[in-house]
Motif scaffolding. Sequence first.
Motif, short mmCIF file in Angstrom:
data_model
loop_
_atom_site.label_atom_id
_atom_site.label_comp_id
_atom_site.label_asym_id
_atom_site.label_seq_id
_atom_site.Cartn_x
_atom_site.Cartn_y
_atom_site.Cartn_z
N ASP A 27 0.84 -1.20 0.00
CA ASP A 27 0.00 0.00 0.00
C ASP A 27 0.87 1.25 0.00
OD1 ASP A 27 -2.38 -1.33 -0.09
OD2 ASP A 27 -2.83 -1.13 2.05
N PRO A 28 0.41 2.31 -0.68
CA PRO A 28 1.20 3.56 -0.72
C PRO A 28 1.14 4.29 0.62
CG PRO A 28 -0.88 3.85 -1.85
CD PRO A 28 -0.79 2.40 -1.49
N ILE A 29 2.03 5.24 0.79
CA ILE A 29 2.12 6.01 2.02
C ILE A 29 0.83 6.79 2.28
CG2 ILE A 29 3.23 7.99 0.93
CD1 ILE A 29 4.06 6.73 4.44
N GLU A 30 0.13 7.21 1.22
CA GLU A 30 -1.11 7.94 1.37
C GLU A 30 -2.16 7.10 2.10
OE1 GLU A 30 0.35 7.64 -1.76
OE2 GLU A 30 1.32 9.58 -1.67
N ARG A 31 -2.21 5.81 1.76
CA ARG A 31 -3.17 4.89 2.41
C ARG A 31 -2.80 4.71 3.89
NH1 ARG A 31 -8.09 2.51 2.56
NH2 ARG A 31 -7.93 0.39 3.26
N ILE A 32 -1.51 4.62 4.19
CA ILE A 32 -1.06 4.48 5.57
C ILE A 32 -1.46 5.71 6.37
CG2 ILE A 32 1.00 4.36 7.04
CD1 ILE A 32 2.29 2.68 4.77
N VAL A 33 -1.23 6.89 5.81
CA VAL A 33 -1.56 8.14 6.50
C VAL A 33 -3.07 8.27 6.67
CG1 VAL A 33 -1.51 10.66 6.29
CG2 VAL A 33 0.53 9.32 5.77
N GLN A 34 -3.83 7.87 5.66
CA GLN A 34 -5.29 7.94 5.73
C GLN A 34 -5.81 7.05 6.87
OE1 GLN A 34 -7.20 6.38 2.26
NE2 GLN A 34 -9.23 7.10 2.84
N ASN A 35 -5.33 5.82 6.94
CA ASN A 35 -5.76 4.92 8.01
C ASN A 35 -5.30 5.41 9.37
OD1 ASN A 35 -6.83 3.41 5.98
ND2 ASN A 35 -5.72 1.54 6.46
N TYR A 36 -4.09 5.97 9.42
CA TYR A 36 -3.57 6.51 10.68
C TYR A 36 -4.48 7.63 11.19
CZ TYR A 36 -0.99 9.88 13.47
OH TYR A 36 -0.64 10.79 14.43
N GLU A 37 -4.82 8.57 10.31
CA GLU A 37 -5.65 9.70 10.73
C GLU A 37 -7.02 9.24 11.22
OE1 GLU A 37 -5.60 12.24 7.30
OE2 GLU A 37 -3.66 13.11 7.85
N HIS A 38 -7.60 8.25 10.51
CA HIS A 38 -8.91 7.74 10.92
C HIS A 38 -8.83 7.10 12.31
CE1 HIS A 38 -12.71 5.64 10.99
NE2 HIS A 38 -12.04 4.51 11.19
N LEU A 39 -7.85 6.23 12.51
CA LEU A 39 -7.73 5.53 13.79
C LEU A 39 -7.34 6.48 14.92
CD1 LEU A 39 -6.01 2.28 12.53
CD2 LEU A 39 -8.32 2.49 13.46
N PHE A 40 -6.52 7.47 14.61
CA PHE A 40 -6.12 8.44 15.64
C PHE A 40 -7.34 9.23 16.10
CE2 PHE A 40 -4.30 12.32 17.35
CZ PHE A 40 -3.23 11.83 18.09
N LYS A 41 -8.16 9.69 15.14
CA LYS A 41 -9.37 10.44 15.50
C LYS A 41 -10.37 9.56 16.25
CE LYS A 41 -9.61 13.92 11.89
NZ LYS A 41 -10.30 14.29 10.65
N ALA A 42 -10.50 8.31 15.82
CA ALA A 42 -11.47 7.42 16.45
C ALA A 42 -11.12 7.15 17.91
CB ALA A 42 -11.53 6.09 15.68
N ASN A 43 -9.85 7.22 18.26
CA ASN A 43 -9.42 6.95 19.63
C ASN A 43 -9.07 8.21 20.41
OD1 ASN A 43 -9.43 3.98 19.84
ND2 ASN A 43 -8.12 4.18 18.05
N SER A 44 -9.37 9.39 19.84
CA SER A 44 -9.13 10.65 20.53
C SER A 44 -10.28 10.94 21.49
CB SER A 44 -9.05 11.81 19.53
OG SER A 44 -7.94 11.64 18.69
N PRO A 45 -9.97 11.63 22.60
CA PRO A 45 -11.07 12.01 23.48
C PRO A 45 -11.96 13.05 22.80
CG PRO A 45 -8.98 12.87 24.30
CD PRO A 45 -8.68 12.04 23.10
N PRO A 46 -13.26 12.97 23.01
CA PRO A 46 -14.15 13.94 22.37
C PRO A 46 -13.93 15.33 22.95
CG PRO A 46 -15.37 12.56 23.91
CD PRO A 46 -13.97 12.03 23.84
N GLU A 47 -14.20 16.34 22.13
CA GLU A 47 -14.03 17.71 22.59
C GLU A 47 -15.01 18.02 23.71
OE1 GLU A 47 -13.85 20.65 19.53
OE2 GLU A 47 -12.65 19.37 18.25
#
Length: 171
Positions: free
Chosen positions: A81-101
């Motif tokens: 997979d390209p680096i763009e896909r890695i970054v996309q999945n990273y951002e999604h998982l990071f946001k999903a596990n972030s505390p809500p505002e």
Amino acid sequence: MSSPKVIVQIAIAGARILGKAFVAAGRQAIQNAKYRPPGAGGTDIAGVGNATSASLTDRLTREHKMTADEARLILNVKKDDPIERIVQNYEHLFKANSPPEKPPKPAPGKAAIPTHSHYLQSKVVRAKERLEAELKAGLEGENAASSAEAPSSSTTSSSSSSSSTTPPPSS
């Protein structure tokens, strides 16, 4: 023989048998606790203990305490997979596990259930760092290989061009 005497003898024999069984079970439990199957080190994190060679991959595994395969599993990406896909999945998982505002208000009489995980968020970050380090090292390896080939070809071309441009020695 009287019946009370027989009952006491049966109870004593049963207690002996039960005691021997408990002693044998205790010994077996001690043996099981001491036994370590090969390849199942207790403190080995993600196969880091097996990364003993001086190769680049083993060095990265020791530094990041995570194998590349584990990082790909965490980020749900494939090897090619390209680096763009890695970054996309990273951002999604990071946001999903972030505390809500704005944390949600718990129902009266009930405790609030956390909807985020700092642990998972840090694993996602480490996985991204591990894959980026491997991609960077791979690119550096390709650049080093191409630069190692380039000077040898440029040396031959410069030596041939310099011999053609220099005038012949006069006697």
